[in-house]
Design an enzyme around this catalytic site. Structure first.
Site, short mmCIF file in Angstrom:
data_model
loop_
_atom_site.label_atom_id
_atom_site.label_comp_id
_atom_site.label_asym_id
_atom_site.label_seq_id
_atom_site.Cartn_x
_atom_site.Cartn_y
_atom_site.Cartn_z
N LEU A 8 0.82 -1.21 0.00
CA LEU A 8 0.00 0.00 0.00
C LEU A 8 0.85 1.26 0.00
O LEU A 8 1.69 1.46 0.89
CB LEU A 8 -0.93 0.00 1.21
CG LEU A 8 -1.86 1.21 1.36
CD1 LEU A 8 -2.86 1.25 0.20
CD2 LEU A 8 -2.60 1.15 2.69
N ASP A 9 0.63 2.11 -1.03
CA ASP A 9 1.29 3.41 -1.15
C ASP A 9 2.82 3.30 -1.19
O ASP A 9 3.53 4.23 -0.79
CB ASP A 9 0.88 4.35 0.00
CG ASP A 9 -0.61 4.66 -0.01
OD1 ASP A 9 -1.22 4.62 -1.10
OD2 ASP A 9 -1.17 4.95 1.07
N GLU A 10 3.32 2.16 -1.68
CA GLU A 10 4.76 1.95 -1.72
C GLU A 10 5.29 1.83 -3.15
O GLU A 10 6.49 1.63 -3.34
CB GLU A 10 5.13 0.68 -0.94
CG GLU A 10 4.91 0.74 0.56
CD GLU A 10 6.03 1.46 1.29
OE1 GLU A 10 7.00 1.85 0.63
OE2 GLU A 10 5.92 1.63 2.51
#
Length: 278
Positions: free
Chosen positions: A222-224
């Site tokens: 997530l969001d990486e």
């Protein structure tokens, strides 16, 4: 009759790469109108994007370029006359969606929006007013069934890129993996800080003086995913969280549209967990 192509390639960085490639395209009568290169000292990879005006067709030129495969790790040849087919996903916030539609309509984005997917019905009237298909995929049937239908719409529409324009659902690992390199998300924060929900409120709590937005490729983490574009605005101690949200919407729309344009113009290379944009 001429054709406008983009030749992109990466290779192990060593002397003689351009000296091997340029004679091949020149021998076909191609005119190199633009060229950007980058050699990454950390990975040892060389990246190149060329814009070509070619008197020969795609198949002919591709055959000749294949002659340089001793130098090229991977490459592709894209026709700039082709507008990339894009499927947009949105939840309840429409600022990024409307910005993308408008910029497509005025010719600022070289894309063809093939439809909009949403887990809510909020944006239906706006989308259908613009003559675009609207696919309402509520979560009531469960995440697995909803994502299966989402994937089928991607395949049926021929979408080459899926854009999460404030689509407020966490994608499953399998869904993310199947769209590797073909899905861009806009995160309403300057990553890697303030991940997850309500990042502007997190930022306000920490008293930040700069807020921003990040467009990145979607991965299972997530969001990486690899970051494509970011932008920021300065704020003072007097700016409350709701004001940050309003300022952030403008940043999000502009950052996302730039990332989509660069993808449609074949400027983005994934380089491990980073990107090279030429």
């Amino acid at each position: 009759m001429t054709h406008n192509f983009v030749l992109r390639f990466r290779s192990p960085d060593r002397p003689g790469i351009m000296a091997a490639v340029t004679p091949l395209v020149a021998a076909q009568g191609c005119d190199i109108r633009a060229a950007e290169v980058y050699g990454d000292p950390e990975t040892g990879h060389f990246f190149c994007r060329m814009e070509l005006v070619s008197p020969v067709d795609h198949e002919t030129l591709s055959t000749k370029i294949a002659g340089a495969e001793d130098y090229l790790l991977d490459w592709d040849l894209k026709d700039l006359a082709h507008k990339q087919r894009v499927l947009i996903a949105v939840s309840k916030f429409g600022h990024c969606l409307v910005d993308l539609i408008h910029k497509q309509e005025i010719g600022q984005l070289p894309i063809e929006i093939v439809g909009v997917v949403s887990n809510h019905d909020t944006m239906r009237k706006t989308v259908e007013w613009h003559g675009l298909p609207y696919h309402h995929l509520p979560m009531s049937d469960g995440k697995e069934a909803q994502e299966a239908r989402f994937l089928s719409i991607i395949e049926e529409s021929g979408a080459e890129l899926t854009v999460l324009a404030r689509y407020m659902q966490i994608l499953s690992d399998d869904f993310s993996a199947r769209l590797d390199g073909r899905c861009i998300n806009i995160h309403h924060s300057f990553l890697p800080s303030f991940k997850g929900a309500k990042p502007y409120h997190q930022a306000h709590t920490r008293g930040v003086k700069i807020i921003g937005a990040t467009a990145h490729f979607v991965t299972a983490d997530l969001d990486e995913g690899p970051i494509i574009e970011q932008d920021v605005r300065r704020v003072s101690h007097a700016v409350v969280a709701d004001e940050m949200v309003a300022i952030g919407r403008e940043i999000e729309a502009s950052v996302l549209s730039r990332a989509v344009r660069w993808h449609a113009e074949h400027r983005i290379f994934q380089n491990g967990n980073k990107t090279v944009v030429l």
